[in-house]
Design a protein around this motif. Structure first.
Motif, PDB file in Angstrom:
ATOM      1  N   GLY A 173       0.758  -1.235   0.039  1.00 38.65           N
ATOM      2  CA  GLY A 173       0.007  -0.017  -0.222  1.00 38.65           C
ATOM      3  C   GLY A 173       0.798   1.253   0.076  1.00 38.65           C
ATOM      4  N   LYS A 174       1.990   1.314  -0.434  1.00 42.59           N
ATOM      5  CA  LYS A 174       3.015   2.405  -0.184  1.00 42.59           C
ATOM      6  C   LYS A 174       2.885   2.995  -1.699  1.00 42.59           C
ATOM      7  CE  LYS A 174       6.203   0.191   3.114  1.00 42.59           C
ATOM      8  NZ  LYS A 174       7.443  -0.157   3.587  1.00 42.59           N
ATOM      9  N   GLY A 175       2.889   4.507  -1.448  1.00 44.01           N
ATOM     10  CA  GLY A 175       2.749   5.096  -2.773  1.00 44.01           C
ATOM     11  C   GLY A 175       4.130   5.550  -3.449  1.00 44.01           C
ATOM     12  N   THR A 176       4.422   5.795  -4.767  1.00 47.26           N
ATOM     13  CA  THR A 176       5.292   6.111  -5.475  1.00 47.26           C
ATOM     14  C   THR A 176       6.512   6.964  -4.634  1.00 47.26           C
ATOM     15  OG1 THR A 176       4.382   5.773  -7.499  1.00 47.26           O
ATOM     16  CG2 THR A 176       6.476   6.979  -7.438  1.00 47.26           C
ATOM     17  N   ARG A 177       5.878   8.078  -4.010  1.00 49.93           N
ATOM     18  CA  ARG A 177       7.021   8.837  -3.403  1.00 49.93           C
ATOM     19  C   ARG A 177       7.605   8.345  -1.961  1.00 49.93           C
ATOM     20  NH1 ARG A 177       7.779  14.394  -3.243  1.00 49.93           N
ATOM     21  NH2 ARG A 177       6.127  14.558  -4.689  1.00 49.93           N
ATOM     22  N   GLN A 178       6.790   7.549  -1.085  1.00 53.53           N
ATOM     23  CA  GLN A 178       7.342   6.696  -0.003  1.00 53.53           C
ATOM     24  C   GLN A 178       8.171   5.844  -0.557  1.00 53.53           C
ATOM     25  OE1 GLN A 178       3.955   4.806   2.252  1.00 53.53           O
ATOM     26  NE2 GLN A 178       5.497   4.213   3.963  1.00 53.53           N
ATOM     27  N   ILE A 179       7.849   5.114  -1.599  1.00 54.31           N
ATOM     28  CA  ILE A 179       9.073   4.216  -1.971  1.00 54.31           C
ATOM     29  C   ILE A 179      10.004   4.545  -2.309  1.00 54.31           C
ATOM     30  CG2 ILE A 179       9.259   2.324  -3.854  1.00 54.31           C
ATOM     31  CD1 ILE A 179       6.375   1.747  -3.913  1.00 54.31           C
ATOM     32  N   ALA A 180       9.966   5.808  -3.100  1.00 54.63           N
ATOM     33  CA  ALA A 180      11.447   6.348  -3.550  1.00 54.63           C
ATOM     34  C   ALA A 180      12.036   6.939  -2.445  1.00 54.63           C
ATOM     35  CB  ALA A 180      10.967   7.687  -4.342  1.00 54.63           C
ATOM     36  N   GLU A 181      11.438   7.414  -1.203  1.00 57.77           N
ATOM     37  CA  GLU A 181      12.165   7.877  -0.158  1.00 57.77           C
ATOM     38  C   GLU A 181      12.804   6.556   0.670  1.00 57.77           C
ATOM     39  OE1 GLU A 181       9.235   9.908   2.223  1.00 57.77           O
ATOM     40  OE2 GLU A 181       9.291  11.984   0.842  1.00 57.77           O
ATOM     41  N   GLU A 182      12.119   5.745   0.578  1.00 56.04           N
ATOM     42  CA  GLU A 182      12.486   4.288   1.326  1.00 56.04           C
ATOM     43  C   GLU A 182      13.806   3.887   0.860  1.00 56.04           C
ATOM     44  OE1 GLU A 182       9.786   1.563   2.818  1.00 56.04           O
ATOM     45  OE2 GLU A 182       8.492   3.366   3.848  1.00 56.04           O
ATOM     46  N   LEU A 183      13.911   3.499  -0.653  1.00 54.20           N
ATOM     47  CA  LEU A 183      14.812   3.213  -1.216  1.00 54.20           C
ATOM     48  C   LEU A 183      15.926   3.885  -1.824  1.00 54.20           C
ATOM     49  CD1 LEU A 183      12.660   0.640  -3.630  1.00 54.20           C
ATOM     50  CD2 LEU A 183      13.899   0.401  -1.649  1.00 54.20           C
ATOM     51  N   ASN A 184      15.738   5.244  -1.311  1.00 55.03           N
ATOM     52  CA  ASN A 184      16.617   6.368  -1.715  1.00 55.03           C
ATOM     53  C   ASN A 184      16.861   6.642  -3.349  1.00 55.03           C
ATOM     54  OD1 ASN A 184      18.346   8.365  -0.890  1.00 55.03           O
ATOM     55  ND2 ASN A 184      20.146   7.063  -0.936  1.00 55.03           N
ATOM     56  N   LEU A 185      15.810   6.564  -3.875  1.00 54.34           N
ATOM     57  CA  LEU A 185      15.611   6.728  -5.460  1.00 54.34           C
ATOM     58  C   LEU A 185      14.513   7.955  -5.779  1.00 54.34           C
ATOM     59  CD1 LEU A 185      15.363   2.954  -6.445  1.00 54.34           C
ATOM     60  CD2 LEU A 185      17.441   4.395  -6.519  1.00 54.34           C
ATOM     61  N   THR A 186      14.795   8.398  -7.009  1.00 60.61           N
ATOM     62  CA  THR A 186      13.965   9.574  -7.407  1.00 60.61           C
ATOM     63  C   THR A 186      12.434   8.790  -7.691  1.00 60.61           C
ATOM     64  OG1 THR A 186      14.588   8.992  -9.822  1.00 60.61           O
ATOM     65  CG2 THR A 186      16.032  10.532  -8.351  1.00 60.61           C
ATOM     66  N   ILE A 187      11.612   9.641  -7.743  1.00 59.30           N
ATOM     67  CA  ILE A 187      10.515   9.279  -8.103  1.00 59.30           C
ATOM     68  C   ILE A 187      10.252   8.836  -9.499  1.00 59.30           C
ATOM     69  CG2 ILE A 187       7.952  10.190  -8.598  1.00 59.30           C
ATOM     70  CD1 ILE A 187       8.227  12.105  -5.950  1.00 59.30           C
ATOM     71  N   ALA A 188      11.054   9.646 -10.335  1.00 61.52           N
ATOM     72  CA  ALA A 188      11.072   9.239 -11.872  1.00 61.52           C
ATOM     73  C   ALA A 188      11.643   7.870 -12.056  1.00 61.52           C
ATOM     74  CB  ALA A 188      12.045  10.253 -12.674  1.00 61.52           C
ATOM     75  N   THR A 189      12.661   7.408 -11.122  1.00 65.76           N
ATOM     76  CA  THR A 189      13.195   6.061 -11.396  1.00 65.76           C
ATOM     77  C   THR A 189      12.176   5.023 -10.688  1.00 65.76           C
ATOM     78  OG1 THR A 189      15.351   6.844 -10.832  1.00 65.76           O
ATOM     79  CG2 THR A 189      14.930   4.746 -10.654  1.00 65.76           C
ATOM     80  N   ILE A 190      11.352   5.206  -9.736  1.00 66.42           N
ATOM     81  CA  ILE A 190      10.311   4.513  -9.332  1.00 66.42           C
ATOM     82  C   ILE A 190       9.261   4.241 -10.316  1.00 66.42           C
ATOM     83  CG2 ILE A 190       8.574   4.193  -7.517  1.00 66.42           C
ATOM     84  CD1 ILE A 190      11.417   3.703  -6.709  1.00 66.42           C
ATOM     85  N   ASN A 191       8.867   5.548 -10.977  1.00 65.77           N
ATOM     86  CA  ASN A 191       8.011   5.498 -12.132  1.00 65.77           C
ATOM     87  C   ASN A 191       8.348   4.357 -13.410  1.00 65.77           C
ATOM     88  OD1 ASN A 191       5.902   7.033 -11.014  1.00 65.77           O
ATOM     89  ND2 ASN A 191       6.687   8.683 -11.761  1.00 65.77           N
TER      90      ASN A 191
END
Length: 223
Positions: A173-191
């Motif tokens: 249930g984690k959103g893109t921004r939260q995933i990016a923060e937890e994995l220390n990656l950019t939102i663009a990379t997660i997308n």
């Protein structure tokens, strides 16, 4: 003069569930061979603890509160090449064990296994051996000798380690921004990872991706 007691092998436990850490520590302390020298709940704490405590073995879960167990294994092996790592996780070994070993772990055992099996895994890995279940060892040996997988491959198994991590976090249930923060990656990379996952799983929309990820995560958690 009392006999000299043999030195116990020290173990660092890395898991984001305090109850599991406490239970594992209690079981280990009952042995004559091992002792828990410290605990950590995420990758950053783990790396600090390793530097300070210099354990003989690190026990790691695949999913941590922040970050990925697979990434932590890679970080440990990059800095402490000879330090053995054992994964003890609830996640299905058929999907994660081989990935963990490729990252540098020397063993994989499921959390639902009996305590005797967990202690056997700890002993084997500290002793320099690789430990997986008989079923997993047979599967891996079959792949090695035949160059083929046993039976049809699940679409989820085609995901890369990072794609699988993102997929799992979406299922939580984690959103893109939260995933990016937890994995220390950019939102663009997660997308980008999300797009690759949709393509590999033949999904068309973000809604379909969310539903599939949630369903998969619940099924995996119930096994």
């Amino acid at each position: 003069m009392p006999p000299v007691q043999p030195k116990k092998s020290s173990i660092l436990v890395v898991d984001d569930h305090p109850l599991f850490r406490e239970g594992l520590a209690q079981m280990i302390h009952l042995t004559t061979e091992f002792v828990v020298c410290g605990e950590a709940e995420d990758a950053d704490e783990a790396m600090i603890a390793i530097a300070e405590l210099k354990p003989d073995l690190v026990v790691v879960d695949i999913s941590l509160g922040v970050g990925s167990g697979i990434d932590l294994i890679r970080a440990i092996k990059a800095k402490y090449e000879s330090l053995p790592v054992l994964v003890i996780s609830m996640h299905d070994e058929s999907l994660y064990a081989e990935r963990a070993l490729r990252a540098g772990a020397m063993g994989y055992v499921m959390k639902h296994e009996r305590g005797k099996r967990v202690l056997e895994a700890i002993s084997r890995v500290i002793g320099g051996d690789i430990y997986v279940s008989e079923k997993m060892a047979t599967s891996m040996l079959s792949k090695l000798t035949s160059g083929k997988t046993e039976g049809p491959v699940s679409p989820v198994e085609t995901l890369s380690d990072r794609e699988l991590e993102v997929f799992r976090m979406l299922g939580q249930g984690k959103g893109t921004r939260q995933i990016a923060e937890e994995l220390n990656l950019t939102i663009a990379t997660i997308n980008t990872f999300r797009a690759r996952i949709k393509e590999k799983l033949q999904l068309n929309t973000a809604t379909e991706l969310g539903v599939r990820a949630t369903q998969w995560y619940r099924e995996e958690a119930s096994t």
